[in-house]
Design a protein around this motif. Sequence first.
Motif, PDB file in Angstrom:
ATOM      1  N   ILE A 190      -2.996  -2.917  -3.702  1.00 36.36           N
ATOM      2  CA  ILE A 190      -4.260  -3.580  -4.065  1.00 36.36           C
ATOM      3  C   ILE A 190      -5.202  -3.623  -2.857  1.00 36.36           C
ATOM      4  CG2 ILE A 190      -5.311  -5.731  -4.875  1.00 36.36           C
ATOM      5  CD1 ILE A 190      -2.505  -6.333  -6.179  1.00 36.36           C
ATOM      6  N   VAL A 249      11.456   2.079  19.668  1.00 40.29           N
ATOM      7  CA  VAL A 249      11.180   1.407  20.942  1.00 40.29           C
ATOM      8  C   VAL A 249      12.231   0.321  21.137  1.00 40.29           C
ATOM      9  CG1 VAL A 249       9.550  -0.086  22.147  1.00 40.29           C
ATOM     10  CG2 VAL A 249       8.732   1.963  20.965  1.00 40.29           C
ATOM     11  N   TYR A 294       0.929 -10.897   3.147  1.00 44.01           N
ATOM     12  CA  TYR A 294       0.887 -10.072   1.935  1.00 44.01           C
ATOM     13  C   TYR A 294      -0.172  -8.997   1.958  1.00 44.01           C
ATOM     14  CZ  TYR A 294       3.159 -13.639  -0.975  1.00 44.01           C
ATOM     15  OH  TYR A 294       4.004 -14.503  -1.549  1.00 44.01           O
ATOM     16  N   GLY A 295      -1.198  -9.186   2.836  1.00 39.63           N
ATOM     17  CA  GLY A 295      -2.469  -8.517   2.571  1.00 39.63           C
ATOM     18  C   GLY A 295      -2.850  -7.399   3.491  1.00 39.63           C
ATOM     19  N   GLY A 296      -1.886  -6.816   4.193  1.00 37.18           N
ATOM     20  CA  GLY A 296      -2.260  -5.846   5.213  1.00 37.18           C
ATOM     21  C   GLY A 296      -2.633  -4.477   4.705  1.00 37.18           C
ATOM     22  N   PHE A 297      -2.291  -4.131   3.482  1.00 39.00           N
ATOM     23  CA  PHE A 297      -2.624  -2.776   3.039  1.00 39.00           C
ATOM     24  C   PHE A 297      -4.133  -2.623   2.910  1.00 39.00           C
ATOM     25  CE2 PHE A 297      -3.274   0.361  -0.447  1.00 39.00           C
ATOM     26  CZ  PHE A 297      -2.932   1.471   0.299  1.00 39.00           C
ATOM     27  N   LYS A 298      -4.767  -3.567   2.256  1.00 45.38           N
ATOM     28  CA  LYS A 298      -6.225  -3.489   2.083  1.00 45.38           C
ATOM     29  C   LYS A 298      -6.945  -3.478   3.419  1.00 45.38           C
ATOM     30  CE  LYS A 298      -6.220  -7.813   0.358  1.00 45.38           C
ATOM     31  NZ  LYS A 298      -5.192  -8.536   1.131  1.00 45.38           N
ATOM     32  N   ASN A 321       6.094  -0.916   5.197  1.00 49.03           N
ATOM     33  CA  ASN A 321       5.311  -1.578   4.145  1.00 49.03           C
ATOM     34  C   ASN A 321       4.184  -0.722   3.599  1.00 49.03           C
ATOM     35  OD1 ASN A 321       6.864  -3.854   4.439  1.00 49.03           O
ATOM     36  ND2 ASN A 321       5.500  -4.775   5.940  1.00 49.03           N
ATOM     37  N   VAL A 322       3.676   0.208   4.424  1.00 47.81           N
ATOM     38  CA  VAL A 322       2.544   0.996   3.925  1.00 47.81           C
ATOM     39  C   VAL A 322       2.939   1.790   2.678  1.00 47.81           C
ATOM     40  CG1 VAL A 322       2.931   3.030   5.413  1.00 47.81           C
ATOM     41  CG2 VAL A 322       0.623   2.487   4.610  1.00 47.81           C
ATOM     42  N   GLY A 363       0.638   2.144   8.193  1.00 48.51           N
ATOM     43  CA  GLY A 363      -0.785   2.384   7.977  1.00 48.51           C
ATOM     44  C   GLY A 363      -1.606   1.963   9.185  1.00 48.51           C
ATOM     45  N   HIS A 364      -1.283   0.805   9.760  1.00 49.35           N
ATOM     46  CA  HIS A 364      -2.120   0.271  10.835  1.00 49.35           C
ATOM     47  C   HIS A 364      -1.988   1.087  12.117  1.00 49.35           C
ATOM     48  CE1 HIS A 364      -2.933  -3.841   8.875  1.00 49.35           C
ATOM     49  NE2 HIS A 364      -2.449  -3.011   7.970  1.00 49.35           N
ATOM     50  N   ASN A 373       3.942  -1.263  -0.742  1.00 49.75           N
ATOM     51  CA  ASN A 373       3.117  -2.357  -1.280  1.00 49.75           C
ATOM     52  C   ASN A 373       2.630  -2.055  -2.693  1.00 49.75           C
ATOM     53  OD1 ASN A 373       0.430  -0.999  -1.057  1.00 49.75           O
ATOM     54  ND2 ASN A 373       1.137  -0.848   1.054  1.00 49.75           N
ATOM     55  N   THR A 374       1.961  -3.054  -3.270  1.00 47.42           N
ATOM     56  CA  THR A 374       1.472  -2.900  -4.653  1.00 47.42           C
ATOM     57  C   THR A 374       0.041  -2.345  -4.699  1.00 47.42           C
ATOM     58  OG1 THR A 374       1.175  -5.301  -4.538  1.00 47.42           O
ATOM     59  CG2 THR A 374       2.948  -4.506  -5.923  1.00 47.42           C
ATOM     60  N   ASP A 434       7.515   5.939  15.765  1.00 50.70           N
ATOM     61  CA  ASP A 434       8.116   5.159  14.679  1.00 50.70           C
ATOM     62  C   ASP A 434       9.626   5.320  14.689  1.00 50.70           C
ATOM     63  OD1 ASP A 434       6.887   3.729  11.979  1.00 50.70           O
ATOM     64  OD2 ASP A 434       8.998   4.349  11.835  1.00 50.70           O
ATOM     65  N   LYS A 435      10.300   4.222  14.457  1.00 49.40           N
ATOM     66  CA  LYS A 435      11.775   4.285  14.504  1.00 49.40           C
ATOM     67  C   LYS A 435      12.335   5.009  13.283  1.00 49.40           C
ATOM     68  CE  LYS A 435      12.730  -0.143  12.356  1.00 49.40           C
ATOM     69  NZ  LYS A 435      13.627  -1.248  12.267  1.00 49.40           N
TER      70      LYS A 435
HETATM   71  C1  LIG Z   1       6.168  -5.377  -1.860  1.00 46.94           C
HETATM   72  C2  LIG Z   1       4.895  -5.444  -1.075  1.00 46.94           C
HETATM   73  C3  LIG Z   1       3.687  -5.541  -1.733  1.00 46.94           C
HETATM   74  C4  LIG Z   1       2.486  -5.608  -1.014  1.00 46.94           C
HETATM   75  N1  LIG Z   1       1.311  -5.567  -1.680  1.00 46.94           N
HETATM   76  C5  LIG Z   1       0.141  -5.505  -1.000  1.00 46.94           C
HETATM   77  C6  LIG Z   1      -1.072  -5.321  -1.693  1.00 46.94           C
HETATM   78  O1  LIG Z   1      -1.098  -5.150  -2.915  1.00 46.94           O
HETATM   79  N2  LIG Z   1      -2.226  -5.302  -0.975  1.00 46.94           N
HETATM   80  C7  LIG Z   1      -2.232  -5.467   0.379  1.00 46.94           C
HETATM   81  O2  LIG Z   1      -3.304  -5.495   0.956  1.00 46.94           O
HETATM   82  N3  LIG Z   1      -1.078  -5.589   1.081  1.00 46.94           N
HETATM   83  C8  LIG Z   1       0.108  -5.602   0.429  1.00 46.94           C
HETATM   84  N4  LIG Z   1       1.297  -5.689   1.111  1.00 46.94           N
HETATM   85  C9  LIG Z   1       1.271  -5.855   2.578  1.00 46.94           C
HETATM   86  C10 LIG Z   1       1.071  -4.552   3.340  1.00 46.94           C
HETATM   87  O3  LIG Z   1       1.860  -3.531   2.807  1.00 46.94           O
HETATM   88  C11 LIG Z   1       1.409  -4.772   4.813  1.00 46.94           C
HETATM   89  O4  LIG Z   1       0.752  -5.925   5.298  1.00 46.94           O
HETATM   90  C12 LIG Z   1       0.988  -3.586   5.690  1.00 46.94           C
HETATM   91  O5  LIG Z   1       1.416  -2.377   5.125  1.00 46.94           O
HETATM   92  C13 LIG Z   1       1.583  -3.752   7.081  1.00 46.94           C
HETATM   93  O6  LIG Z   1       1.081  -2.811   8.005  1.00 46.94           O
HETATM   94  P1  LIG Z   1       1.714  -1.349   8.238  1.00 46.94           P
HETATM   95  O7  LIG Z   1       1.310  -0.474   7.114  1.00 46.94           O
HETATM   96  O8  LIG Z   1       1.297  -0.879   9.559  1.00 46.94           O
HETATM   97  O9  LIG Z   1       3.269  -1.691   8.209  1.00 46.94           O
HETATM   98  P2  LIG Z   1       4.555  -0.744   8.131  1.00 46.94           P
HETATM   99  O10 LIG Z   1       4.326   0.400   7.192  1.00 46.94           O
HETATM  100  O11 LIG Z   1       5.721  -1.623   7.868  1.00 46.94           O
HETATM  101  O12 LIG Z   1       4.602  -0.132   9.587  1.00 46.94           O
HETATM  102  C14 LIG Z   1       5.323  -0.686  10.665  1.00 46.94           C
HETATM  103  C15 LIG Z   1       6.159   0.439  11.260  1.00 46.94           C
HETATM  104  O13 LIG Z   1       6.736  -0.009  12.490  1.00 46.94           O
HETATM  105  C16 LIG Z   1       7.952   0.689  12.647  1.00 46.94           C
HETATM  106  N5  LIG Z   1       8.763  -0.020  13.653  1.00 46.94           N
HETATM  107  C17 LIG Z   1       9.301  -1.256  13.596  1.00 46.94           C
HETATM  108  N6  LIG Z   1       9.985  -1.521  14.715  1.00 46.94           N
HETATM  109  C18 LIG Z   1       9.866  -0.432  15.507  1.00 46.94           C
HETATM  110  C19 LIG Z   1      10.377  -0.093  16.791  1.00 46.94           C
HETATM  111  N7  LIG Z   1      11.126  -0.933  17.503  1.00 46.94           N
HETATM  112  N8  LIG Z   1      10.072   1.135  17.302  1.00 46.94           N
HETATM  113  C20 LIG Z   1       9.302   2.016  16.600  1.00 46.94           C
HETATM  114  N9  LIG Z   1       8.822   1.745  15.376  1.00 46.94           N
HETATM  115  C21 LIG Z   1       9.094   0.542  14.835  1.00 46.94           C
HETATM  116  C22 LIG Z   1       8.575   0.661  11.254  1.00 46.94           C
HETATM  117  O14 LIG Z   1       9.542   1.686  11.084  1.00 46.94           O
HETATM  118  C23 LIG Z   1       7.335   0.855  10.360  1.00 46.94           C
HETATM  119  O15 LIG Z   1       7.164   2.192   9.944  1.00 46.94           O
HETATM  120  C24 LIG Z   1       2.515  -5.620   0.427  1.00 46.94           C
HETATM  121  C25 LIG Z   1       3.748  -5.499   1.092  1.00 46.94           C
HETATM  122  C26 LIG Z   1       4.928  -5.394   0.349  1.00 46.94           C
HETATM  123  C27 LIG Z   1       6.234  -5.231   1.079  1.00 46.94           C
END
Ligand SMILES: Cc1cc2nc3c(=O)[nH]c(=O)nc-3n(C[C@H](O)[C@H](O)[C@H](O)COP(=O)(O)OP(=O)(O)OC[C@H]3O[C@@H](n4cnc5c(N)ncnc54)[C@H](O)[C@@H]3O)c2cc1C
Length: 417
Positions: free
Chosen positions: A78, A206, A365-369, A71-72, A41-42, A75-76, A63-64
């Motif tokens: 919220i 990467v 825990y909180g990165g989705f919001k 995590n995007v 997501g980020h 997550n749950t 993305d790998k």
């Molecule tokens: C079970 C669970 C419940 C949660 N519940 C909540 C909630 O209710 N509310 C809330 O606010 N947050 C929640 N979170 C936290 C939230 O989901 C994460 O903090 C947030 O999604 C992290 O950011 P992201 O979406 O960018 O991460 P990700 O989706 O994990 O993105 C990171 C990406 O980096 C890629 N990557 C990693 N290494 C490499 C590499 N070397 N080269 C290329 N790509 C790479 C991965 O493949 C991945 O797709 C929860 C998380 C979990 C697991």
Amino acid sequence: MRYSALSLMTNALTGHRRWRPAWRDAAPRDGYDVVVIGGGGHGLATAYYLASVYGITNVAVLDKGWIGGGNVGRNTTIIRSNYGLPGNTPFYELSMQLWEGLEQELNYNAMVSQRGVLNLCHSDAQRDAYARRGNAMRLHGIDAELLDRDAVRRMAPFLNFDHARFPITGGLLQRRGGTARHDAVAWGYARGASDRGVDIVQKCEVTGFLRDASGAVVGVETNRGPVRAGKVGMAVAGMSSRVAALAGLRLPIESHVLQAFVSEGLKPVIPGVITFGAGHFYISQSDKGGLVFGGDIDGYNSYAQRGNLPVVEDVCEGGMALMPMIGRARLLRSWGGIMDMSMDGSPIIDRTPVAGLYLNAGWCYGGFKATPASGRCFAHLLATDRSHDTAAAYRLDRFRTGHLIDEKGQGAQPNLH
Ligand SMILES: Cc1cc2nc3c(=O)[nH]c(=O)nc-3n(C[C@H](O)[C@H](O)[C@H](O)COP(=O)(O)OP(=O)(O)OC[C@H]3O[C@@H](n4cnc5c(N)ncnc54)[C@H](O)[C@@H]3O)c2cc1C
């Protein structure tokens, strides 16, 4: 292709054969102005705002795996902005405001549902803490209501109000909080970024950084060849320490697994998001009827996207203490994601000591919001080399200078957050 009631009808009449892919699955080019590592997501939100707000479209998200596989999509779901400390409050409120207009902005149904987030309290001291937090929120113009026990009972009569150890004494309610469909957020940002010319490259891991003679990062090594870049942003969540290590950096982050659970579909029963104040348990009900819930992180470091059984038991115990009726529901599925736990529980959006390399991490825990504001602020940093006003406290050097943002007051014990 714009989505609308008309396009839905037209495509229905033609057998749904004319829908086009929502985004381009690009191959990596030789170089870009900005490379964002991580299609969660980020990373995707960062690319979207780089293009839409700053006009920087020569951007790749690498993305790998596949977008939404981290995590995007785990997550749950919220979303809320009920934070109490000055470093956090404006940032999470910016995120909430962006959520409120997100679907119109992206022309994408992310199922943002402001059904309310209710934090339960179980003692006078906890009620005082919630009153303080609610007041801090209101001072920042954020909605917060302190509910007494009767008001909570009217909202959720099925809760265990007279539990011998944890009687419910009230709660803090943020009505604008709620849920959003997690993977749709990834797809919506991917579509918005791709429409503006961003390359979204899947299955591109990467594996190292390209450096010039001064040591500055000038691109990345990948399993699909080198990609040069004016700037490189890391948004790899649970893999932050490992990717940063490729540039010789050691981060104040530990990776832990967090699990989520979904029950069989039930008739509507849980009105919004409810959190237990005497243990770690939070629950909502999806539009399909499943109870979606979670609890604590697994207590040991791991890079596996699956959790252990003791935490399953612990989460279910929390659920049973709060709402004994949950014991009648059957668990349908569970999964895990890797959390980037920072040592004060708050995130980092900052430059790194390595020129050309920028960091977005520590979401716990909180990165989705935080997804919309994180993308908006990281894009600002990458575009201007200055922190966005609302993310100014998320500095990497706070762990050296002691300017921590310890929202929960639990210090360097991420397993207690
Ligand atoms: C079970 C669970 C419940 C949660 N519940 C909540 C909630 O209710 N509310 C809330 O606010 N947050 C929640 N979170 C936290 C939230 O989901 C994460 O903090 C947030 O999604 C992290 O950011 P992201 O979406 O960018 O991460 P990700 O989706 O994990 O993105 C990171 C990406 O980096 C890629 N990557 C990693 N290494 C490499 C590499 N070397 N080269 C290329 N790509 C790479 C991965 O493949 C991945 O797709 C929860 C998380 C979990 C697991």
